[in-house]
Design a protein around this motif. Structure first.
Motif, short mmCIF file in Angstrom:
data_model
loop_
_atom_site.label_atom_id
_atom_site.label_comp_id
_atom_site.label_asym_id
_atom_site.label_seq_id
_atom_site.Cartn_x
_atom_site.Cartn_y
_atom_site.Cartn_z
N ALA A 193 0.84 -1.19 0.00
CA ALA A 193 0.00 0.00 0.00
C ALA A 193 0.88 1.25 0.00
CB ALA A 193 -0.92 0.01 1.22
N GLN A 194 0.39 2.28 -0.64
CA GLN A 194 1.12 3.53 -0.67
C GLN A 194 1.06 4.22 0.69
OE1 GLN A 194 -0.59 5.98 -3.70
NE2 GLN A 194 -0.16 4.56 -5.34
N SER A 195 2.15 4.87 1.05
CA SER A 195 2.14 5.65 2.29
C SER A 195 3.16 6.77 2.19
CB SER A 195 2.44 4.77 3.51
OG SER A 195 3.75 4.28 3.44
N VAL A 196 2.92 7.81 2.98
CA VAL A 196 3.81 8.96 3.05
C VAL A 196 4.07 9.26 4.51
CG1 VAL A 196 4.12 11.39 2.47
CG2 VAL A 196 2.86 9.89 0.91
N ALA A 197 5.32 9.51 4.85
CA ALA A 197 5.67 9.82 6.24
C ALA A 197 6.37 11.16 6.32
CB ALA A 197 6.55 8.72 6.81
N GLN A 198 5.93 11.98 7.23
CA GLN A 198 6.62 13.22 7.56
C GLN A 198 7.05 13.06 9.01
OE1 GLN A 198 3.28 15.64 5.22
NE2 GLN A 198 4.84 16.98 6.10
N PRO A 199 8.33 12.77 9.24
CA PRO A 199 8.79 12.33 10.57
C PRO A 199 8.75 13.40 11.64
CG PRO A 199 10.65 12.60 9.08
CD PRO A 199 9.41 12.74 8.25
N GLU A 200 8.64 14.66 11.26
CA GLU A 200 8.63 15.75 12.23
C GLU A 200 7.28 16.42 12.27
OE1 GLU A 200 13.21 17.22 11.38
OE2 GLU A 200 11.64 17.42 9.85
N ASP A 201 6.67 16.44 13.45
CA ASP A 201 5.40 17.16 13.59
C ASP A 201 5.61 18.66 13.49
OD1 ASP A 201 4.15 14.87 16.11
OD2 ASP A 201 3.99 14.82 13.92
N GLN A 202 6.78 19.13 13.98
CA GLN A 202 7.05 20.56 14.00
C GLN A 202 8.51 20.81 13.68
OE1 GLN A 202 5.44 22.68 17.32
NE2 GLN A 202 5.92 24.66 16.42
N VAL A 203 8.74 21.88 12.93
CA VAL A 203 10.09 22.34 12.63
C VAL A 203 10.17 23.82 13.00
CG1 VAL A 203 11.75 22.84 10.79
CG2 VAL A 203 10.50 20.66 10.78
N ASN A 204 11.19 24.15 13.78
CA ASN A 204 11.39 25.54 14.20
C ASN A 204 12.68 26.07 13.58
OD1 ASN A 204 9.13 25.66 16.07
ND2 ASN A 204 10.33 24.27 17.35
N VAL A 205 12.58 27.23 12.96
CA VAL A 205 13.71 27.82 12.25
C VAL A 205 13.75 29.32 12.54
CG1 VAL A 205 14.71 28.25 9.99
CG2 VAL A 205 13.54 26.11 10.41
N ALA A 206 14.94 29.87 12.62
CA ALA A 206 15.08 31.32 12.74
C ALA A 206 15.02 31.96 11.35
CB ALA A 206 16.40 31.66 13.42
N PHE A 228 -1.68 11.62 1.41
CA PHE A 228 -0.99 12.69 2.13
C PHE A 228 -0.23 12.16 3.34
CE2 PHE A 228 -2.34 16.72 0.37
CZ PHE A 228 -3.43 16.36 -0.40
N GLY A 229 0.87 12.84 3.66
CA GLY A 229 1.50 12.67 4.96
C GLY A 229 0.67 13.39 6.01
N GLN A 230 1.11 13.26 7.27
CA GLN A 230 0.31 13.82 8.36
C GLN A 230 0.53 15.30 8.57
OE1 GLN A 230 3.03 12.02 8.66
NE2 GLN A 230 4.06 12.29 10.63
N GLY A 231 1.50 15.87 7.87
CA GLY A 231 1.74 17.31 7.95
C GLY A 231 2.85 17.67 8.92
N THR A 232 3.55 18.75 8.61
CA THR A 232 4.61 19.30 9.47
C THR A 232 4.34 20.79 9.67
OG1 THR A 232 6.27 17.71 8.70
CG2 THR A 232 7.08 19.76 9.70
N GLU A 233 4.26 21.18 10.94
CA GLU A 233 4.05 22.58 11.27
C GLU A 233 5.39 23.31 11.25
OE1 GLU A 233 0.78 23.71 12.33
OE2 GLU A 233 1.63 25.69 11.97
N LEU A 234 5.53 24.26 10.36
CA LEU A 234 6.77 25.05 10.28
C LEU A 234 6.56 26.36 11.00
CD1 LEU A 234 9.61 25.64 9.11
CD2 LEU A 234 8.44 26.62 7.11
N SER A 235 7.46 26.66 11.93
CA SER A 235 7.41 27.93 12.66
C SER A 235 8.73 28.67 12.43
CB SER A 235 7.20 27.66 14.15
OG SER A 235 7.22 28.87 14.88
#
Lengths: 113, 116
Positions: free
Chosen positions: B1-14, B106-113
């Motif tokens: 089965a097809q699947s997509v993984a986004q390993p980070e729920d959140q990414v914080n960057v300056a 879709f992957g589960q999404g990554t929140e970029l801050s």
């Protein structure tokens, strides 16, 4: 072009009620689909259509019906609403080929009490 | 089965620093790969896609993504982050075999801050 439009934007239902979420596109796209978005789960495909008169099930079709009588419209029907159907619903459309990006509507936020 | 993984729920960057949002996929054959962005209370917007050819794909708003077939990855990158890039990012895969409906997974999404 209006793109993909969805109505209503917000809806509150009681358990057991039925309703129809409307979706329309004016881009002459063959492919249309419905997704639900739940926190931490991404978007999951409910139903999709590859053209007028043709529909098929996605990952999570139970409790939902669709029909596609015209190219433009793809309504999603909730037969008997349940609290588990509380979610944000997105309609999307694209030209037929798989490499074409999908265009998304603004979403309908549904709460089932 | 097809699947997509986004390993980070959140990414914080300056602000001004480079950013990377990771995505790996599992499909049979060679899929089409997409990145979408979602701003608060809005629908998803297309950023870029990989169909074939050059492994580095450039998209909207200065974003790019690198396709790596051996690692089955499609990481989203930007050389210099902006505060306005703060949003929810989704990676997605679509089967090349259209007669299966071309379903988008879709992957589960990554929140970029991005902080000033």
């Amino acid at each position: 072009n209006a793109g993909v439009t969805q109505t209503p934007k917000f809806q509150v239902l009681k358990t057991g009620q039925s309703m129809t979420l409307q979706c329309a596109q004016d881009m002459n796209h063959e492919y249309m689909s419905w997704y639900r978005q739940d926190p931490g789960m991404g978007l999951r495909l409910i139903h999709y259509s590859v053209g007028a008169g043709i529909t098929d099930q996605g990952e999570v079709p139970n409790g939902y019906n669709v029909s596609r009588s015209t190219t433009e419209d793809f309504p999603l029907r909730l037969l008997s609403a349940a609290p588990s159907q509380t979610s944000v619903y997105f309609c999307a459309s694209s030209f037929g080929s798989s490499y074409n990006e999908q265009f998304f509507g603004p979403g309908t936020r549904l709460t089932v009490l | 089965a097809q699947s997509v993984a986004q390993p980070e729920d959140q990414v914080n960057v300056a602000e001004g620093n480079p950013l990377t949002v990771k995505c790996t996929y599992s499909v049979s054959g060679n899929p089409y790969l997409f990145w979408y962005v979602q701003y608060p209370n809005r629908g998803l917007q297309f950023l870029l896609k990989y169909i074939t050819g050059d492994n580095l794909v450039k998209g909207s708003y200065g974003f790019e993504a690198e396709f790596n077939k051996s690692q089955t990855s499609f990481h989203l990158k930007k050389p210099s982050a902006l505060v306005s890039d703060s949003a929810l990012y989704f990676c997605a895969v679509r089967d090349r075999i259209y007669n299966q409906g071309g379903k988008l997974i879709f992957g589960q999404g990554t929140e970029l801050s991005v902080k000033p």
